[in-house]
Motif scaffolding. Sequence first.
Motif, PDB file in Angstrom:
ATOM      1  N   PHE A  90       0.715  -1.071   0.049  1.00  0.00           N
ATOM      2  CA  PHE A  90      -0.149  -0.037   0.052  1.00  0.00           C
ATOM      3  C   PHE A  90       0.883   1.110   0.064  1.00  0.00           C
ATOM      4  O   PHE A  90       0.640   2.277  -0.869  1.00  0.00           O
ATOM      5  CB  PHE A  90      -0.890   0.028   1.298  1.00  0.00           C
ATOM      6  N   ASP A  91       1.956   1.095   0.789  1.00  0.00           N
ATOM      7  CA  ASP A  91       2.807   2.424   0.726  1.00  0.00           C
ATOM      8  C   ASP A  91       3.517   2.812  -0.492  1.00  0.00           C
ATOM      9  O   ASP A  91       3.474   3.723  -0.977  1.00  0.00           O
ATOM     10  CB  ASP A  91       3.881   2.228   1.762  1.00  0.00           C
ATOM     11  N   LEU A  92       3.755   1.631  -1.153  1.00  0.00           N
ATOM     12  CA  LEU A  92       4.473   1.725  -2.450  1.00  0.00           C
ATOM     13  C   LEU A  92       3.395   2.130  -3.626  1.00  0.00           C
ATOM     14  O   LEU A  92       3.745   3.127  -4.388  1.00  0.00           O
ATOM     15  CB  LEU A  92       5.003   0.395  -2.987  1.00  0.00           C
ATOM     16  N   HIS A  93       2.110   1.734  -3.511  1.00  0.00           N
ATOM     17  CA  HIS A  93       1.036   2.145  -4.255  1.00  0.00           C
ATOM     18  C   HIS A  93       0.947   3.557  -4.134  1.00  0.00           C
ATOM     19  O   HIS A  93       0.858   4.167  -4.984  1.00  0.00           O
ATOM     20  CB  HIS A  93       0.060   1.472  -3.882  1.00  0.00           C
ATOM     21  N   ASN A  94       0.655   4.014  -2.948  1.00  0.00           N
ATOM     22  CA  ASN A  94       0.558   5.322  -2.559  1.00  0.00           C
ATOM     23  C   ASN A  94       1.517   6.342  -3.174  1.00  0.00           C
ATOM     24  O   ASN A  94       1.474   7.311  -3.610  1.00  0.00           O
ATOM     25  CB  ASN A  94       0.077   5.449  -1.011  1.00  0.00           C
ATOM     26  N   ASP A  95       2.906   5.871  -3.059  1.00  0.00           N
ATOM     27  CA  ASP A  95       4.146   6.687  -3.301  1.00  0.00           C
ATOM     28  C   ASP A  95       4.073   6.814  -5.026  1.00  0.00           C
ATOM     29  O   ASP A  95       4.117   7.920  -5.468  1.00  0.00           O
ATOM     30  CB  ASP A  95       5.293   5.853  -2.791  1.00  0.00           C
ATOM     31  N   CYS A  96       3.553   5.511  -5.631  1.00  0.00           N
ATOM     32  CA  CYS A  96       3.492   5.816  -7.057  1.00  0.00           C
ATOM     33  C   CYS A  96       2.410   6.897  -7.443  1.00  0.00           C
ATOM     34  O   CYS A  96       2.624   7.522  -8.552  1.00  0.00           O
ATOM     35  CB  CYS A  96       3.373   4.453  -7.688  1.00  0.00           C
ATOM     36  N   LYS A  97       1.357   6.561  -6.925  1.00  0.00           N
ATOM     37  CA  LYS A  97       0.335   7.776  -7.051  1.00  0.00           C
ATOM     38  C   LYS A  97       0.536   9.087  -6.898  1.00  0.00           C
ATOM     39  O   LYS A  97       0.032   9.976  -7.642  1.00  0.00           O
ATOM     40  CB  LYS A  97      -0.994   7.505  -6.341  1.00  0.00           C
ATOM     41  N   LYS A  98       1.601   9.470  -6.086  1.00  0.00           N
ATOM     42  CA  LYS A  98       2.062  10.678  -5.805  1.00  0.00           C
ATOM     43  C   LYS A  98       3.620  11.181  -6.675  1.00  0.00           C
ATOM     44  O   LYS A  98       4.053  12.117  -6.291  1.00  0.00           O
ATOM     45  CB  LYS A  98       2.363  10.905  -4.461  1.00  0.00           C
TER      46      LYS A  98
END
Length: 150
Positions: free
Chosen positions: A20-28
């Motif tokens: 989830f952290d990686l996903h959120n980082d990619c979204k930003k």
Amino acid sequence: MKTDRIDISKVKPSAYQPLFDLHNDCKKSTLTDLEFLLIEIRASQINSCAYCIQMHVKEAIEKGEKQYRIHALPVWRDTPFFTSEEQIILAMTEEITLISNNGLPEILYKKAINTFGEEKVADIIMAICGINSWNRIGVATLLIPSPSQE
């Protein structure tokens, strides 16, 4: 359709958090929403992850992606629907998703660096790695898509 496979989010929730952290980082990241979704959809198609395909197609349509482009993703090389930048991203998605075939060919890597620069190439690679992890969880545990999939 019910499966008897484990739900890793319940059995080992701490293992999900880094994804989830990686996903959120990619979204930003430097990726646009639609670039990120093209990566997620194309990798999910290659990996035959029905759950992720359903989720990301729905999100892409909600964000304004055209359905004809989504339908053309498996044959993107044969259509005029994708920009040269998107074509690089899609090629990278395919090569990295199928990494054992060719690796990331040097010519494609250099083209990406020259087009996007190091930061965006890093973002593209990390987004591809992230969705491939989610796809492997979805396929291994037989996650089932639903029409509403919210």
